[in-house]
Enzyme design. Structure first.
Site, PDB file in Angstrom:
ATOM      1  N   ASP A  72       0.843  -1.192   0.000  1.00  0.00           N
ATOM      2  CA  ASP A  72       0.000   0.000   0.000  1.00  0.00           C
ATOM      3  C   ASP A  72       0.878   1.241   0.000  1.00  0.00           C
ATOM      4  OD1 ASP A  72      -2.334   1.832   0.788  1.00  0.00           O
ATOM      5  OD2 ASP A  72      -3.296  -0.131   0.797  1.00  0.00           O
ATOM      6  N   HIS A 267      -4.450   5.736   3.684  1.00  0.00           N
ATOM      7  CA  HIS A 267      -5.087   4.583   3.046  1.00  0.00           C
ATOM      8  C   HIS A 267      -4.590   3.275   3.651  1.00  0.00           C
ATOM      9  CE1 HIS A 267      -5.884   1.604  -0.183  1.00  0.00           C
ATOM     10  NE2 HIS A 267      -6.903   2.379  -0.478  1.00  0.00           N
ATOM     11  N   SER A 436     -11.108  -0.929  -1.696  1.00  0.00           N
ATOM     12  CA  SER A 436      -9.908  -1.006  -0.855  1.00  0.00           C
ATOM     13  C   SER A 436     -10.255  -1.340   0.585  1.00  0.00           C
ATOM     14  CB  SER A 436      -9.146   0.320  -0.892  1.00  0.00           C
ATOM     15  OG  SER A 436      -8.533   0.534  -2.128  1.00  0.00           O
TER      16      SER A 436
END
Length: 509
Positions: A72, A267, A436
Site C-alpha cells: 500500500d 489509506h 480497498s
C-alpha cells in the site's frame, strides 16, 4: 490516500456537484462503527458475522499467528490500535545501518519502503502513461507512437483541468458565502438560515446543505478535492516531474529505505485496521483477525506504482514469511507486466494467498482491464488469488455499492466496503468507502483461517471463502439504475461470512 486512478476524482467531483452525490447518500445515517463484523439476523446489518464466529467457534481453539503483508502507501505503525501487531523482523537490528539478516534490505525491521532511497522518500509519482511517453520521446520524438501517447496525455490533462475548474468555481462561491457568514465552518442549520444573494450562491448552497446532512466534514472534502486536482496536474501528468531523476540509487538493486509510514499513510493505515486492529483493548475498532502480524510494504504512490516495485514487494512478502498479501491498487498500463506475473507465480509456488481489490469505477467488467491481474500475460492464472468487490450494510437493492466494479468472470466475492470505520494516522479513526476497504475484510478472514487451521493450503482457503458466502436472492441496483441478480456480479454470488467459513472448515476432514 485512496488507491484510485487519477481520473476517479473527475468522476467524484462531477457527481458531488451535480447533486448526484450517491456516495454520501449511501453513507447517510451511518451504521454502527463495527457493522462489518456484525450479523444480519442478529444485528440487522449485512456484516460478516465475525463476532458470532469468535463467540461460538473460535474462543477456545489454539491459534498460530499469521503474517499478512499490506502492499500500500504506508501505515502508521505507531497507531494505538496497531502498534502491538506490526510485524517485526527479529533478525534485523534497528537503526544500525547494516543488513543484519542478509536479505538485501538495510534496517527492514517492519517491512520496506520502495518509494525512496537513502536520501529520503517521495509521495507523488507519474501515471504510467507519462513514463511511456518519456521513453518514447527519448527513442524518437517524432514517431507515430510518441504522437499517440502525447495526444492521450493531453486529453488526460484537459480532463483534469476541466475538473479543477469545476470545483474551483464551486469553492470560490463557497468561500464567498463563508466570508459573508463570518464563520469558517458553519453548521447545516446555519447554512439553511443564510439568504443567498444570486443564482450561483443558491445552487452551491443546495449542495452544501445536502452534503453536510450526510457528512459533517463535507466542507473539508471540497477543499481536499480541490487540492487533489492541483497535485495531480502538478505531479501525476507532468512529464517534467520524475521523483527518481538524478538519483543513481534507483538503478541499484534493493533501493528504498525503512520508513514504512511515509508522508501520507491514511489509506494503508485504514486497511491495516480493518484486517487486524486489536479486538480487546477497548479502543477504536475491532479488526477481523486477532492472531495477525502486519508487514508493511510502502509501494503505492499517489500516481501509478512501478511494476518492478510491485513485483519486488510481492517477493519481499513471500521471502519474509507472509502467508496472505493484501493489494488494493489498480492502473491502466503495465509495461513490465512479466515482472509482476513472475512474482505472483512465485507467491503461488510458496502457497501464499493474494487478495486484490476489484476497483472503484462502478462498472461491469466482462474481462480484467486493469493491472495487476490474476491472468498471466503468457497464459494461465494465479489460482490462490481472490478479487473483491464492495457491498453495503442494507439487505436491499442498495447492497451493491455505487462505486464497485463487478462481473461474474472478474470478481470472486463481495465484502463490506461502504462507511467502514477504521484506523487513521496519528491515533485517529475515520469512515471510508471503497473496494480497498472490502479487500482487507477478505484478507482478514483468510488470515483467520490460516491461523486456526495452518495445514490448509492457500487454494483450499480461497475455495472455503468462496463456497461459504451468503447467497443473495434479491435484485440489487447498479449505479446506472439497472436491476441485477447478485449471481451476475461475482463468481460466488454472495458476500463473505466469517461464521459460515469457519463452520465449513470445521466440517472438513
Amino acid at each position: 490516500m485512496k488507491q484510485t486512478k487519477y481520473y476517479l476524482y473527475v468522476i467524484l467531483v462531477l457527481l458531488l456537484f451535480s447533486g448526484l452525490s450517491s456516495a454520501l447518500a449511501q453513507q447517510a445515517a451511518l451504521p454502527k462503527s463495527n457493522w462489518q463484523n456484525l450479523d444480519l439476523k442478529t444485528d440487522g446489518v449485512f456484516g460478516m458475522s465475525t463476532e458470532k464466529a469468535y463467540l461460538e467457534i473460535l474462543k477456545e481453539k489454539k491459534v498460530v499467528p499469521v503474517v499478512v503483508a499490506i502492499i500500500d502507501g504506508g501505515v502508521d505503525i505507531e497507531h494505538e490500535d496497531l502498534k502491538p501487531i506490526i510485524w517485526t523482523n527479529s533478525k534485523e537490528i534497528a537503526g544500525n545501518g547494516k543488513d543484519d539478516d542478509g536479505n538485501g534490505y538495510i534496517d527492514d525491521v517492519h517491512g520496506w519502503n520502495f518509494l525512496g532511497s537513502s536520501k529520503g522518500s517521495f509521495h507523488f509519482d507519474n501515471i504510467e502513461l507519462v513514463r511511456l511517453l518519456r521513453k518514447a520521446i527519448k527513442k524518437d520524438s517524432t514517431s507515430d507512437e510518441t504522437k499517440r501517447l502525447q495526444t492521450e496525455l493531453d486529453q488526460k490533462i484537459q480532463a483534469l483541468k476541466s475538473g479543477l475548474n469545476t470545483i474551483e468555481y464551486q469553492r470560490h462561491v463557497l468561500l464567498g458565502i463563508l466570508k459573508k457568514m463570518g464563520k469558517p465552518s458553519p453548521t447545516e442549520a446555519e447554512f439553511r438560515k443564510y439568504h443567498y444573494q444570486n443564482d450561483e450562491e443558491a445552487k452551491v448552497l443546495i449542495l452544501i446543505v445536502r452534503g453536510l446532512k450526510d457528512d459533517a466534514k463535507y466542507l473539508k472534502t471540497v477543499e481536499d478535492k480541490y487540492n487533489q486536482y492541483k497535485d495531480q496536474i502538478k505531479y501525476l501528468v507532468n512529464i517534467n516531474y520524475d521523483p527518481r531523476a538524478e538519483n543513481p540509487e534507483y538503478k541499484m538493486n534493493n533501493y528504498g529505505n525503512e520508513n514504512v509510514k511515509g508522508s501520507e499513510p491514511s489509506h494503508g493505515t485504514h486497511v491495516a485496521g480493518i484486517i487486524a486492529a486489536i479486538r480487546d483493548n477497548g479502543l477504536g475498532i475491532k479488526g477481523v483477525a486477532a492472531p495477525v502480524q502486519l508487514m508493511v510494504l510502502r509501494t503505492i504512490p499517489e500516481g501509478d506504482a512501478l511494476d518492478s516495485e510491485v513485483a519486488n514487494s510481492i517477493r519481499y512478502a513471500v521471502d519474509n514469511g507472509a502467508k496472505v498479501i493484501n493489494i488494493s491498487i489498480s492502473k491502466m498500463e503495465s509495461p513490465q507486466r512479466q515482472l509482476v506475473d513472475e512474482a505472483v507465480q512465485y507467491a503461488m509456488e510458496k502457497d501464499v494467498l493474494v487478495v486484490h481489490s476489484a476497483g472503484n469505477d462502478g462498472k461491469k467488467e466482462e474481462t480484467e482491464s486493469d493491472f495487476p491481474r490474476r491472468e498471466y500475460e503468457k497464459g494461465g492464472m494465479a489460482e490462490a488469488w481472490i478479487e473483491v468487490g464492495a457491498s453495503g450494510w442494507r439487505d436491499d437493492e442498495s447492497l451493491l455499492s455505487w462505486f464497485t466494479n463487478y462481473g461474474k468472470q472478474t470478481v470472486d466475492v463481495f465484502a463490506p466496503g461502504v462507511a467502514i470505520f477504521s484506523t487513521f494516522p496519528e491515533n485517529n479513526y475515520k469512515y471510508e468507502n471503497g473496494t480497498s476497504m472490502a479487500t482487507p475484510m477478505v484478507s482478514g478472514l483468510a488470515a483467520l483461517i490460516r491461523a486456526y487451521y495452518p495445514k490448509l493450503t492457500a487454494v483450499q482457503i480461497k475455495n472455503i471463502i468462496l463456497k461459504s458466502v451468503i447467497k443473495i436472492n434479491h435484485k440489487v441496483k447498479s449505479r446506472d439504475g439497472e436491476n441485477l441478480n447478485f449471481s451476475e456480479l461475482c463468481s460466488s454470488g454472495g458476500i463473505v461470512n466469517v461464521y459460515s467459513a469457519m463452520r465449513m472448515v470445521e466440517n472438513i476432514k
